[in-house]
Design an enzyme around this catalytic site. Sequence first.
Site, PDB file in Angstrom:
ATOM      1  N   SER B 151       0.828  -1.084  -0.089  1.00  0.00           N
ATOM      2  CA  SER B 151      -0.057   0.066   0.063  1.00  0.00           C
ATOM      3  C   SER B 151       0.791   1.330   0.138  1.00  0.00           C
ATOM      4  O   SER B 151       1.770   1.381  -0.659  1.00  0.00           O
ATOM      5  CB  SER B 151      -0.911  -0.136   1.256  1.00  0.00           C
ATOM      6  N   ASP B 317      -9.055  -6.262  -4.703  1.00  0.00           N
ATOM      7  CA  ASP B 317      -8.534  -4.967  -4.174  1.00  0.00           C
ATOM      8  C   ASP B 317      -9.105  -3.828  -4.861  1.00  0.00           C
ATOM      9  O   ASP B 317      -8.542  -3.855  -6.085  1.00  0.00           O
ATOM     10  CB  ASP B 317      -6.921  -4.872  -4.032  1.00  0.00           C
ATOM     11  N   HIS B 350      -8.192  -5.076  -0.345  1.00  0.00           N
ATOM     12  CA  HIS B 350      -6.775  -4.421   0.019  1.00  0.00           C
ATOM     13  C   HIS B 350      -6.310  -5.037   1.253  1.00  0.00           C
ATOM     14  O   HIS B 350      -4.812  -5.060   1.280  1.00  0.00           O
ATOM     15  CB  HIS B 350      -7.168  -2.733   0.187  1.00  0.00           C
TER      16      HIS B 350
END
Lengths: 194, 376
Positions: B151, B317, B350
């Site tokens: 991320s 995601d 995610h």
Amino acid sequence: MSDRKDMELIAELVPPASRVLDLGCGNGELLAHLRDARQCTGYGIEIADANVLACVQRGVNVIQLNLEEGLAMFGDHSFDVVLQLDTMQHLRHTERMLRETARVGRVGIVSFPNFAHWPNRLHVLAGRMPVTKVLPYQWYDTPNIRVGTYADFEVLARKDGLRILNAFGIERGEIVRRWPNLRASVAVFKFDRG
Amino acid sequence: MGSVGHVTPLAMRFEQPLALRSGAQLADYTLVYETYGKLDADGGNAVLVCHALNASHHVAGTYAGQPKSEGWWDNLVGPGKPLDTDRFFVIGVNNLGSCFGSTGPTHTNPATGHAWGADFPVVTVEDWVDAQARLIDALGIRRLAAVLGGSLGGMQALDWALRYPDRLRCCIAVATAPNLSAQNIAFNEVARRAIVTDPDFHGGHFYRHGTLPRRGLRVARMIGHITYLSDDAMEAKFGRLLQGAELGYTTQDIEFQIEGYLRHQGDKFSEYFDANTYLLITRALDYFDPAREHGGDLTRAFAAARARFQLISFTTDWRFSPARSREIVKALLDNRLDVSYAEIEAPHGHDAFLLDDARYHAVLRACFDNLAGTAP
């Protein structure tokens, strides 16, 4: 490629130090061989998780992609050689993929099971779809959704304006140049855009 | 596979001013970090792990006397784990502007003698990477085996490859993107407005008022949390399950379990996370865009890179979708860099990058095995 000898015969078509894109690269064996024996660089494209992992384990560059979505990621002429080995028969958009191969690579090399190999013809004459070493599946569970012949490919290549640079059959690890459409279970073509 | 055991955070003070992207500078600062494993004599086995929005330097292990204090990536980092601390020296570092120990808005501004609060300078991914590089210098490491992050941490890993191309062998960027989309920025902005418009925020100087903008932080966390999960994962976990036995026909009380879950996440978060840090970190996300100074051309942005890359994304995601990772892959291919890309079919959205998924961890293990087996 399943057979090591077939793989080496095809690897010899790749000029040393080429930049190679291998569509449907499997476990990366050929790319590793081209890297180690012929100083080639490049990438494999693979969809299956287990094959992607095998490539990473070998230290072969691999991009996990579905070939049916095309090669938009790759620029024109961005590779010396694009390989499409034992892959074409699994693709729905066979012709589009062939054109893409010719667009991305200066040279394309394809191999696929030759449906016109004589034992296959006998199967069909006897009224049944062939089940052989190269085409080991029953008609209802085969991943080979495009079955073509050595001679069929020559027609398609002409239609798409591809120039065949080298072509042969492979049977039991040996190159077949005489009557390959009849005598070889695997067809191999090397081509460019002419 | 074991744990790295009890760990103790370390702190390093830097007296040399750090010039920030914004034009401001930090005269001096402290970075809090942890290390696991043993650094080789030649320093070639060091791996830097970069954290995302709400994490810290505490990547693995536990703190003595706190049995539930596992690091945020403990499933990945430890003896025998994919990032094996028997072979690698792993560094976790808390970024500037955070609220977990490194210099940030809760600390005293030397110019005023009060907490920095909203006056803490805006920090960017590039600033963090520059600060991390100084820590790596101070630890005597010339070239990292890898920089790893997911991320926002993945953005730092990418930025390492651009800013310090010769100082890492491998860049491993998971569930990340080359910049935020308008939708990503929009979610961040909703979160920021929730915080800033909380009457307890006091323009970011709530410390002086003895309050915390808990309501704003709660809403910020709730909206963030929704974006970390996939629709399917939320459906599987909560569906339309009710909190009570029957519908209460109430507009303000909790009816559905998903509401209770989000409120619980929001409540927890608002007690430990700093509101100014939340604003700073979401802004760092918004600003990250290495292509910007190259006319929006990501390929040109990556021309400086020299490392080999491993990218990983997760099919569900939707915050940093596989398509965003493919943009990065394309830029790397255009530059003829070594890159492998795995697209992991995982249901968790995610959040998957933090979870112990066998296929995902197998790819990371293979990647680190290769790094351990090759000369620096």
